[in-house]
Design a protein around this motif. Structure first.
Motif, PDB file in Angstrom:
ATOM      1  N   MET A 160       0.849  -1.198   0.000  1.00 61.20           N
ATOM      2  CA  MET A 160       0.000   0.000   0.000  1.00 61.20           C
ATOM      3  C   MET A 160       0.886   1.250   0.000  1.00 61.20           C
ATOM      4  SD  MET A 160      -2.943   1.175   2.707  1.00 61.20           S
ATOM      5  CE  MET A 160      -3.911  -0.290   2.344  1.00 61.20           C
ATOM      6  N   TYR A 161       0.478   2.219  -0.771  1.00 58.39           N
ATOM      7  CA  TYR A 161       1.230   3.469  -0.905  1.00 58.39           C
ATOM      8  C   TYR A 161       0.455   4.591  -0.227  1.00 58.39           C
ATOM      9  CZ  TYR A 161       3.427   7.532  -3.113  1.00 58.39           C
ATOM     10  OH  TYR A 161       4.063   8.725  -3.342  1.00 58.39           O
ATOM     11  N   ARG A 162       1.173   5.406   0.551  1.00 56.56           N
ATOM     12  CA  ARG A 162       0.568   6.582   1.177  1.00 56.56           C
ATOM     13  C   ARG A 162       1.552   7.745   1.057  1.00 56.56           C
ATOM     14  NH1 ARG A 162      -0.593   2.656   5.255  1.00 56.56           N
ATOM     15  NH2 ARG A 162      -2.830   2.265   5.524  1.00 56.56           N
ATOM     16  N   GLU A 163       1.018   8.958   1.013  1.00 56.38           N
ATOM     17  CA  GLU A 163       1.890  10.122   1.042  1.00 56.38           C
ATOM     18  C   GLU A 163       1.197  11.267   1.767  1.00 56.38           C
ATOM     19  OE1 GLU A 163       1.551  12.890  -2.821  1.00 56.38           O
ATOM     20  OE2 GLU A 163       2.468  10.947  -3.248  1.00 56.38           O
ATOM     21  N   ARG A 164       2.009  12.214   2.215  1.00 60.94           N
ATOM     22  CA  ARG A 164       1.498  13.418   2.872  1.00 60.94           C
ATOM     23  C   ARG A 164       2.348  14.597   2.430  1.00 60.94           C
ATOM     24  NH1 ARG A 164       5.163  15.193   6.429  1.00 60.94           N
ATOM     25  NH2 ARG A 164       6.503  13.723   7.559  1.00 60.94           N
ATOM     26  N   PRO A 165       1.785  15.801   2.465  1.00 63.04           N
ATOM     27  CA  PRO A 165       2.594  16.977   2.129  1.00 63.04           C
ATOM     28  C   PRO A 165       3.751  17.130   3.113  1.00 63.04           C
ATOM     29  CG  PRO A 165       0.261  17.518   2.132  1.00 63.04           C
ATOM     30  CD  PRO A 165       0.376  16.157   2.738  1.00 63.04           C
ATOM     31  N   SER A 166       4.888  17.562   2.601  1.00 67.63           N
ATOM     32  CA  SER A 166       6.061  17.790   3.436  1.00 67.63           C
ATOM     33  C   SER A 166       6.079  19.228   3.945  1.00 67.63           C
ATOM     34  CB  SER A 166       7.334  17.531   2.622  1.00 67.63           C
ATOM     35  OG  SER A 166       8.489  17.968   3.301  1.00 67.63           O
ATOM     36  N   ALA A 167       6.891  19.435   4.977  1.00 71.28           N
ATOM     37  CA  ALA A 167       7.131  20.797   5.437  1.00 71.28           C
ATOM     38  C   ALA A 167       7.899  21.600   4.389  1.00 71.28           C
ATOM     39  CB  ALA A 167       7.901  20.773   6.758  1.00 71.28           C
ATOM     40  N   LEU A 168       8.615  20.914   3.503  1.00 67.83           N
ATOM     41  CA  LEU A 168       9.285  21.588   2.393  1.00 67.83           C
ATOM     42  C   LEU A 168       8.251  21.907   1.320  1.00 67.83           C
ATOM     43  CD1 LEU A 168      12.433  19.301   2.007  1.00 67.83           C
ATOM     44  CD2 LEU A 168      12.375  21.613   2.930  1.00 67.83           C
ATOM     45  N   PRO A 169       8.138  23.146   0.902  1.00 66.76           N
ATOM     46  CA  PRO A 169       7.109  23.514  -0.074  1.00 66.76           C
ATOM     47  C   PRO A 169       7.190  22.663  -1.340  1.00 66.76           C
ATOM     48  CG  PRO A 169       8.120  25.479   0.852  1.00 66.76           C
ATOM     49  CD  PRO A 169       8.936  24.309   1.337  1.00 66.76           C
ATOM     50  N   GLY A 170       6.073  22.066  -1.693  1.00 63.69           N
ATOM     51  CA  GLY A 170       5.991  21.289  -2.919  1.00 63.69           C
ATOM     52  C   GLY A 170       6.453  19.860  -2.809  1.00 63.69           C
ATOM     53  N   ALA A 171       7.119  19.504  -1.718  1.00 61.71           N
ATOM     54  CA  ALA A 171       7.625  18.146  -1.541  1.00 61.71           C
ATOM     55  C   ALA A 171       6.576  17.272  -0.862  1.00 61.71           C
ATOM     56  CB  ALA A 171       8.911  18.165  -0.721  1.00 61.71           C
ATOM     57  N   ALA A 172       6.816  15.963  -0.850  1.00 63.48           N
ATOM     58  CA  ALA A 172       5.891  15.025  -0.212  1.00 63.48           C
ATOM     59  C   ALA A 172       6.684  13.894   0.429  1.00 63.48           C
ATOM     60  CB  ALA A 172       4.910  14.459  -1.232  1.00 63.48           C
ATOM     61  N   VAL A 173       6.203  13.429   1.574  1.00 66.74           N
ATOM     62  CA  VAL A 173       6.755  12.252   2.239  1.00 66.74           C
ATOM     63  C   VAL A 173       5.861  11.073   1.892  1.00 66.74           C
ATOM     64  CG1 VAL A 173       7.276  11.161   4.459  1.00 66.74           C
ATOM     65  CG2 VAL A 173       7.723  13.601   4.125  1.00 66.74           C
ATOM     66  N   TRP A 174       6.460   9.973   1.461  1.00 68.57           N
ATOM     67  CA  TRP A 174       5.656   8.817   1.081  1.00 68.57           C
ATOM     68  C   TRP A 174       6.179   7.543   1.730  1.00 68.57           C
ATOM     69  CZ3 TRP A 174       8.571   5.144  -1.381  1.00 68.57           C
ATOM     70  CH2 TRP A 174       9.710   5.563  -2.082  1.00 68.57           C
ATOM     71  N   THR A 175       5.286   6.606   1.914  1.00 69.95           N
ATOM     72  CA  THR A 175       5.645   5.279   2.420  1.00 69.95           C
ATOM     73  C   THR A 175       4.989   4.242   1.528  1.00 69.95           C
ATOM     74  OG1 THR A 175       3.761   5.218   3.938  1.00 69.95           O
ATOM     75  CG2 THR A 175       5.836   6.076   4.804  1.00 69.95           C
TER      76      THR A 175
END
Length: 231
Positions: free
Chosen positions: A1-16
């Motif tokens: 399963m893939y999930r992501e959330r917005p990062s504190a860095l503008p425009g970036a994303a953290v994903w698992t």
């Protein structure tokens, strides 16, 4: 399963992504990623074609965690032009001092939220390294709209050759390829929303549905229906 959330860095994303025996292809998106995978730190460069991850002999015990940078953002973190990483997956030790990578790996091994540790490391690099190209946002938006290269160069205030050099350094692609990749990203987002393919083609700036189909096959390596099929 893939999930992501917005990062504190503008425009970036953290994903698992949970371990999977048969990984799905990673499609071109104009981005670079910092990845924590099975006790290793890897860098994924900007792709020009679908990338099929290597299937490990054994499944990793923990999910893969990554920080996906906005187009043009990664080179300031990694310290090398994006075109040096194009279509590559390299150990972070090839780009950062080994001691720094070991410290980050030790921190990640103990972290309950590895994504936040990746974000903190990236923020630290951005504070001490060269700033991203200030025109990267303008270039990306205009390229995604299909702006002709001459008009884009004029908007940035440079010649076409210098624009190409800046695009290669920031994004890993020349302006035309950058536009194709970002248009593909938009088209896939629209198609995943349920929009009919003919409307997707018009909204994303393709000449027609056949043009959309050719571009998806060329960049993603498979027909649109296959690309959109659930994993």
């Amino acid at each position: 399963m893939y999930r992501e959330r917005p990062s504190a860095l503008p425009g970036a994303a953290v994903w698992t992504k949970s371990p999977e025996p048969a990984p799905r292809p990673v499609l071109p998106d104009g981005c670079t990623d910092l990845i924590w995978y099975d006790g290793r730190l890897l860098v994924a460069g900007p792709d020009t074609r679908a990338h099929l991850p290597h299937s490990p002999e054994r499944a990793p015990e923990a999910p893969v965690v990554g920080l996906r940078f906005a187009p043009g953002q990664g080179p300031a973190v990694f310290g090398v032009p994006a075109d040096e990483l194009r279509d590559l997956r390299v150990p972070l030790t090839d780009l950062w001092p080994a001691a720094q990578v070991r410290r980050l790996a030790d921190e990640l091994a103990e972290a309950t939220a590895p994504g936040r540790a990746l974000e903190a490391a990236a923020v630290g690099r951005l504070r001490t390294g060269a700033a991203p190209d200030p025109a990267r946002g303008l270039i990306a938006r205009a390229a995604a709209r299909g702006t002709p290269v001459g008009e884009l160069a004029e908007a940035v205030g440079v010649g076409e050759r210098q624009l190409r050099r800046r695009c290669l350094a920031a994004f890993g692609y020349g302006p035309k390829t950058l536009g194709r990749v970002l248009r593909l990203v938009r088209a896939l987002d629209l198609a995943r929303s349920g929009m009919p393919y003919a409307q997707v083609a018009a909204a994303a700036g393709y000449a027609d549905q056949a043009h959309l189909a050719r571009e998806v096959k060329a960049l993603a390596g498979a027909p649109l229906g296959t690309v959109l099929a659930p994993g």
